[in-house]
Design a protein around this motif. Structure first.
Motif, PDB file in Angstrom:
ATOM      1  N   ASP A 209      18.429  -6.225  19.368  1.00 57.47           N
ATOM      2  CA  ASP A 209      19.716  -6.655  18.841  1.00 57.47           C
ATOM      3  C   ASP A 209      19.457  -7.671  17.738  1.00 57.47           C
ATOM      4  OD1 ASP A 209      21.810  -5.309  20.284  1.00 57.47           O
ATOM      5  OD2 ASP A 209      21.154  -6.400  22.064  1.00 57.47           O
ATOM      6  N   GLU A 210      20.149  -7.484  16.612  1.00 58.34           N
ATOM      7  CA  GLU A 210      20.009  -8.466  15.526  1.00 58.34           C
ATOM      8  C   GLU A 210      21.133  -9.493  15.582  1.00 58.34           C
ATOM      9  OE1 GLU A 210      19.277  -6.655  11.658  1.00 58.34           O
ATOM     10  OE2 GLU A 210      17.949  -5.174  12.571  1.00 58.34           O
ATOM     11  N   TYR A 211      22.033  -9.364  16.561  1.00 58.29           N
ATOM     12  CA  TYR A 211      23.146 -10.323  16.616  1.00 58.29           C
ATOM     13  C   TYR A 211      22.776 -11.561  17.424  1.00 58.29           C
ATOM     14  CZ  TYR A 211      24.405  -8.045  21.099  1.00 58.29           C
ATOM     15  OH  TYR A 211      24.392  -7.521  22.359  1.00 58.29           O
TER      16      TYR A 211
ATOM     17  N   PRO B  50      10.370  -4.000  16.347  1.00 61.16           N
ATOM     18  CA  PRO B  50      10.032  -3.987  14.920  1.00 61.16           C
ATOM     19  C   PRO B  50      11.014  -4.723  14.007  1.00 61.16           C
ATOM     20  CG  PRO B  50      10.719  -1.783  15.662  1.00 61.16           C
ATOM     21  CD  PRO B  50      10.625  -2.635  16.880  1.00 61.16           C
ATOM     22  N   ASN B  51      12.238  -5.031  14.484  1.00 60.29           N
ATOM     23  CA  ASN B  51      13.273  -5.553  13.574  1.00 60.29           C
ATOM     24  C   ASN B  51      13.659  -7.007  13.813  1.00 60.29           C
ATOM     25  OD1 ASN B  51      14.418  -4.767  16.039  1.00 60.29           O
ATOM     26  ND2 ASN B  51      16.438  -4.568  15.131  1.00 60.29           N
ATOM     27  N   ILE B  52      12.885  -7.743  14.589  1.00 55.97           N
ATOM     28  CA  ILE B  52      13.077  -9.192  14.678  1.00 55.97           C
ATOM     29  C   ILE B  52      11.700  -9.841  14.630  1.00 55.97           C
ATOM     30  CG2 ILE B  52      15.307  -9.257  15.913  1.00 55.97           C
ATOM     31  CD1 ILE B  52      13.675  -9.800  18.499  1.00 55.97           C
TER      32      ILE B  52
ATOM     33  N   ASP C 235      23.069  -7.777   7.393  1.00 58.10           N
ATOM     34  CA  ASP C 235      23.794  -6.967   8.382  1.00 58.10           C
ATOM     35  C   ASP C 235      23.083  -5.638   8.620  1.00 58.10           C
ATOM     36  OD1 ASP C 235      25.717  -6.501  10.255  1.00 58.10           O
ATOM     37  OD2 ASP C 235      27.416  -6.686   8.900  1.00 58.10           O
ATOM     38  N   CYS C 236      23.422  -5.027   9.737  1.00 53.01           N
ATOM     39  CA  CYS C 236      22.699  -3.829  10.198  1.00 53.01           C
ATOM     40  C   CYS C 236      23.486  -3.207  11.341  1.00 53.01           C
ATOM     41  CB  CYS C 236      21.315  -4.265  10.700  1.00 53.01           C
ATOM     42  SG  CYS C 236      20.327  -2.944  11.450  1.00 53.01           S
ATOM     43  N   ARG C 237      23.254  -1.920  11.592  1.00 55.88           N
ATOM     44  CA  ARG C 237      23.839  -1.275  12.778  1.00 55.88           C
ATOM     45  C   ARG C 237      23.434  -2.018  14.055  1.00 55.88           C
ATOM     46  NH1 ARG C 237      27.199  -0.194  13.034  1.00 55.88           N
ATOM     47  NH2 ARG C 237      27.711   1.723  11.969  1.00 55.88           N
TER      48      ARG C 237
ATOM     49  N   PHE D 184      21.866   1.437   9.403  1.00 54.04           N
ATOM     50  CA  PHE D 184      20.719   0.648   9.837  1.00 54.04           C
ATOM     51  C   PHE D 184      20.175  -0.048   8.586  1.00 54.04           C
ATOM     52  CE2 PHE D 184      20.547   3.900  13.261  1.00 54.04           C
ATOM     53  CZ  PHE D 184      20.435   3.071  14.366  1.00 54.04           C
ATOM     54  N   CYS D 185      19.674  -1.271   8.732  1.00 53.91           N
ATOM     55  CA  CYS D 185      19.070  -1.962   7.587  1.00 53.91           C
ATOM     56  C   CYS D 185      17.774  -1.237   7.199  1.00 53.91           C
ATOM     57  CB  CYS D 185      18.813  -3.436   7.946  1.00 53.91           C
ATOM     58  SG  CYS D 185      17.433  -3.685   9.081  1.00 53.91           S
ATOM     59  N   PRO D 186      17.224  -1.496   6.002  1.00 61.35           N
ATOM     60  CA  PRO D 186      16.027  -0.765   5.566  1.00 61.35           C
ATOM     61  C   PRO D 186      14.838  -0.903   6.531  1.00 61.35           C
ATOM     62  CG  PRO D 186      16.993  -1.972   3.729  1.00 61.35           C
ATOM     63  CD  PRO D 186      17.752  -2.399   4.951  1.00 61.35           C
ATOM     64  N   VAL D 187      14.720  -2.053   7.178  1.00 61.60           N
ATOM     65  CA  VAL D 187      13.594  -2.249   8.104  1.00 61.60           C
ATOM     66  C   VAL D 187      13.779  -1.409   9.369  1.00 61.60           C
ATOM     67  CG1 VAL D 187      12.458  -3.970   9.573  1.00 61.60           C
ATOM     68  CG2 VAL D 187      12.939  -4.477   7.154  1.00 61.60           C
ATOM     69  N   CYS D 188      14.996  -1.372   9.889  1.00 61.79           N
ATOM     70  CA  CYS D 188      15.265  -0.505  11.049  1.00 61.79           C
ATOM     71  C   CYS D 188      15.084   0.960  10.669  1.00 61.79           C
ATOM     72  CB  CYS D 188      16.678  -0.736  11.580  1.00 61.79           C
ATOM     73  SG  CYS D 188      16.843  -2.274  12.496  1.00 61.79           S
ATOM     74  N   GLN D 189      15.511   1.322   9.453  1.00 64.96           N
ATOM     75  CA  GLN D 189      15.343   2.714   9.013  1.00 64.96           C
ATOM     76  C   GLN D 189      13.874   3.101   8.971  1.00 64.96           C
ATOM     77  OE1 GLN D 189      17.516   4.130   5.588  1.00 64.96           O
ATOM     78  NE2 GLN D 189      19.230   2.777   6.014  1.00 64.96           N
TER      79      GLN D 189
END
Ligand SMILES: [Zn+2]
Length: 425
Positions: free
Chosen positions: A322-324, A344-346, A397-399, A408-413
């Motif tokens: 979660d990015e929130y 991978p996204n935090i 921001d991101c899904r 999804f942000c580029p990193v999540c993608q």
């Protein structure tokens, strides 16, 4: 000359070290392993519950001895004779989330966990390990499986749950197989379920990288019927008899809709090729949950259904965090600040180079101020993983952060693309 011969021998042996041939170790069937994870905050253990055989293997046939991601738990299968690692996978579990609750300080409990492994040709040793947020082993268990053991139950040869393919891109051997299951739909509501499954699928494949890589997926909707319509909401004193006994208020959190009945989920799928699981709950109450390599469970009739099902699948398929976060959250032990989380996204910035540092534009300020969010679609923004301080996310921001944002942000993608490639190339 001897040296040259040695070098040539070494060169030729390299591909065999890295790439094992599936057919040398496995038959085209699955070994389903049911475990019970038990214990409390201070002490955990793993017990074997049941072994069964499924009629086909839908998983990967390459990268067999590599992990897709580190995960909160790992399974390693070794050839019993040679001790060579022949298959590896990783996962997270509801049990490990529960360990941080108040209840876990005083009351030991047991949780079901089920995994699908390729069916070995010869006897193997299977090691299963649980890891804490510091990446230390908290429980581990090893057992031997003889593939000719007569007590390995054959499942999925008859009484197969009715199902329909929504996307059929190719053979189960080549594609990633997603199964969408019905929870809280009575037999007479299955047309509604099939519609909801189509909606989930449409929403998922409107997101990159799923959109571009759609041809690598099969999606099957599995009409698992419930005796009652709707799902259980303990706070409202509504208990329903449903296929997977899911309920809201998991760990007393209103919106957390989960189930501990993993065996029932996998029983409903026996005989249908599957790797990743999405369960749709027949309710309009907001909620859901997604656990890495376990399942996504989400409500199908809330207006946020489309983004939420994709967000939860980000957890269960991609191992995304979660990015929130909430502004008042500063002390939170979900992700200790002195350890780089595996998601991978935090990042805690302990090891940002293992994450998305290579994707940053030159001269990006770290941390990246929110005022520069337009200039830096990829940055190192403070706040993420339920904490406003000390944990960083790759985009404003991101899904994985809000339901309102479309992508999804580029990193999540990139993380999702890598995992799709891992399973299919
Ligand atoms: Zn993201």
């Amino acid at each position: 000359m001897k040296l040259i011969a040695t070098i040539i021998a070494l060169l030729f042996s390299i591909p065999f070290i890295n790439a094992q041939n599936f057919a040398d170790y496995f038959t085209n069937k699955s070994l389903r392993v049911d475990y019970i994870f038990t214990g409390s905050a201070s002490n955990q253990a793993i017990s074997l519950d049941e072994l069964s055989q499924l009629p086909s293997w839908a998983g990967r046939k390459q990268h067999l001895a590599q992990l897709p991601l580190e995960g909160n738990g790992q399974i390693t299968m070794r050839d019993l004779k040679s001790k060579e690692c022949i298959y590896k996978t990783s996962f997270s579990s509801l049990f490990q989330e529960w360990l941080s609750t108040e209840e876990a300080k005083t009351t030991p409990k047991g949780f079901e966990n089920t995994f699908i492994l390729p069916y070995p040709l010869h006897s193997v040793e299977i090691e299963i390990t649980l890891l804490d947020t510091h990446h230390n082993i908290t429980a581990s268990m090893t057992h031997i499986v003889d593939p000719s053991d007569i007590l390995i139950k054959e499942k999925g040869l008859s009484h197969i749950t009715p199902h329909k393919y929504i996307i059929k891109s190719g053979d189960e051997q080549e594609c990633i197989d997603i199964a969408i299951l019905a929870e809280g739909y009575s037999l007479s509501e299955m047309d509604l379920f099939y519609q909801d499954a189509e909606t989930a699928c449409e929403s998922l494949f409107s997101h990159e990288p799923f959109k571009t890589m759609k041809g690598r997926f099969n999606v099957v909707a599995v009409a698992s019927p419930s005796a009652d319509s709707g799902v259980s909401a303990p706070k409202l004193k509504q208990w329903r008899n449903t296929a997977f006994q899911s309920h809201f208020d998991t760990f007393y959190s209103d919106r957390y809709l989960t189930t501990n009945r993993l065996k029932a989920i996998h029983d409903a799928l026996a005989g249908i090729p599957y790797e990743h699981i999405i369960i749709l709950a027949n309710t309009d109450q907001y909620g859901g949950g997604g656990i890495y390599n376990a399942f996504t469970l989400t409500t199908a009739h809330h207006k946020m259904f489309r983004p939420v099902v994709v967000h939860e699948f980000g957890h269960s398929f991609g191992g995304l965090a979660d990015e929130y976060f909430y502004d008042e959250d500063v002390m939170n032990d979900t992700y200790p600040l002195n350890v780089e989380p595996w998601e991978p996204n935090i990042s805690t910035r302990i090891n940002l180079s293992s994450k998305w540092e290579d994707m940053l534009k030159q001269k990006t300020s770290i941390p990246t101020p929110v005022s520069e969010k337009v200039k830096y679609p990829i940055g190192v923004y403070e706040g993420g993983g339920y904490s406003a301080k000390g944990i960083y996310r790759p985009a404003y921001d991101c899904r994985m952060r809000t339901n309102e944002y479309a992508n999804f942000c580029p990193v999540c993608q990139r993380a999702l693309q890598r995992i799709i490639e891992f399973y299919t190339e």
